[in-house]
Design a protein around this motif. Structure first.
Motif, PDB file in Angstrom:
ATOM      1  N   ARG A  78       4.087   0.843   1.840  1.00  0.00           N
ATOM      2  CA  ARG A  78       2.941   0.304   2.587  1.00  0.00           C
ATOM      3  C   ARG A  78       1.768   1.288   2.608  1.00  0.00           C
ATOM      4  NH1 ARG A  78       6.662  -1.521   7.646  1.00  0.00           N
ATOM      5  NH2 ARG A  78       7.612  -3.321   6.665  1.00  0.00           N
ATOM      6  N   THR A 100      10.125   2.111   2.590  1.00  0.00           N
ATOM      7  CA  THR A 100       9.356   1.020   3.180  1.00  0.00           C
ATOM      8  C   THR A 100       7.990   1.508   3.656  1.00  0.00           C
ATOM      9  OG1 THR A 100      11.365  -0.143   3.839  1.00  0.00           O
ATOM     10  CG2 THR A 100       9.334  -0.737   5.006  1.00  0.00           C
ATOM     11  N   LYS A 101       7.983   2.635   4.364  1.00  0.00           N
ATOM     12  CA  LYS A 101       6.721   3.183   4.874  1.00  0.00           C
ATOM     13  C   LYS A 101       5.793   3.589   3.725  1.00  0.00           C
ATOM     14  CE  LYS A 101       5.986   4.398   8.741  1.00  0.00           C
ATOM     15  NZ  LYS A 101       5.180   3.762   9.785  1.00  0.00           N
ATOM     16  N   VAL A 116      14.090   3.501   5.043  1.00  0.00           N
ATOM     17  CA  VAL A 116      12.942   3.523   5.948  1.00  0.00           C
ATOM     18  C   VAL A 116      11.750   4.236   5.307  1.00  0.00           C
ATOM     19  CG1 VAL A 116      12.132   4.287   8.216  1.00  0.00           C
ATOM     20  CG2 VAL A 116      14.451   3.383   7.956  1.00  0.00           C
ATOM     21  N   GLU A 130       1.721   4.214   3.970  1.00  0.00           N
ATOM     22  CA  GLU A 130       1.638   4.830   5.286  1.00  0.00           C
ATOM     23  C   GLU A 130       2.128   6.272   5.230  1.00  0.00           C
ATOM     24  OE1 GLU A 130       2.635   0.626   7.555  1.00  0.00           O
ATOM     25  OE2 GLU A 130       3.924   2.342   7.923  1.00  0.00           O
ATOM     26  N   SER A 131       1.435   7.169   5.907  1.00  0.00           N
ATOM     27  CA  SER A 131       1.857   8.560   6.063  1.00  0.00           C
ATOM     28  C   SER A 131       2.506   8.713   7.429  1.00  0.00           C
ATOM     29  CB  SER A 131       0.655   9.494   5.968  1.00  0.00           C
ATOM     30  OG  SER A 131       0.018   9.341   4.731  1.00  0.00           O
ATOM     31  N   PHE A 132       3.439   9.655   7.553  1.00  0.00           N
ATOM     32  CA  PHE A 132       4.157   9.851   8.807  1.00  0.00           C
ATOM     33  C   PHE A 132       4.905  11.175   8.745  1.00  0.00           C
ATOM     34  CE2 PHE A 132       6.510   7.559   5.712  1.00  0.00           C
ATOM     35  CZ  PHE A 132       7.780   8.097   5.737  1.00  0.00           C
ATOM     36  N   ALA A 149       9.939   5.705  13.176  1.00  0.00           N
ATOM     37  CA  ALA A 149       8.912   5.887  12.145  1.00  0.00           C
ATOM     38  C   ALA A 149       7.581   5.303  12.580  1.00  0.00           C
ATOM     39  CB  ALA A 149       9.354   5.235  10.838  1.00  0.00           C
ATOM     40  N   ASN A 150       7.622   4.272  13.394  1.00  0.00           N
ATOM     41  CA  ASN A 150       6.398   3.610  13.846  1.00  0.00           C
ATOM     42  C   ASN A 150       5.849   4.206  15.134  1.00  0.00           C
ATOM     43  OD1 ASN A 150       6.271   1.800  11.679  1.00  0.00           O
ATOM     44  ND2 ASN A 150       7.816   0.510  12.632  1.00  0.00           N
ATOM     45  N   ALA A 200      13.538   3.114  11.757  1.00  0.00           N
ATOM     46  CA  ALA A 200      12.260   2.429  11.546  1.00  0.00           C
ATOM     47  C   ALA A 200      11.437   2.416  12.831  1.00  0.00           C
ATOM     48  CB  ALA A 200      12.498   1.002  11.051  1.00  0.00           C
TER      49      ALA A 200
END
Length: 104
Positions: A32, A28-29, A25, A34-36, A85-86, A82
């Protein structure tokens, strides 16, 4: 027990199986761009509580596993991670969700 090395911080100890799912996961983020956030409850043997880190593609990240063989992965567990994560709360490391056969 595996370790997640993030930047210059102390390694985060995570069960190998959980770390393998988390890696899918997180990769994948970050792929892309993407920060999280990633949050977890402290394991036994550590002071009670929970921690959260901010994951960003520009900060070095390394996954280290104690087991030489990669485990079979649970699609349901990856999907749950996931999904979190979103969300606005980021990834929350939850216990394993086992794949169960579809009812006939």
């Amino acid at each position: 027990m595996g370790s997640l090395y993030y930047g210059d911080s102390t390694p985060i100890q995570i069960d190998d199986r959980a770390l393998a799912h988390l890696k899918v996961v997180v990769a994948t983020k970050l792929r892309r761009n993407e920060s999280f956030t990633l949050s977890w409850t402290h394991p036994e043997g550590q002071p009670e509580g929970r921690s959260t880190i901010w994951l960003h593609p520009s900060i070095p990240l390394r996954f280290v596993f104690d087991e030489p063989e990669a485990p079979n992965l649970s699609r349901r567990w990856i999907e749950a991670l996931a999904h979190s994560a979103n969300s606005s709360g980021g990834i929350t490391l939850v216990g394993e969700l086992l794949d169960t056969p579809e009812p006939s």
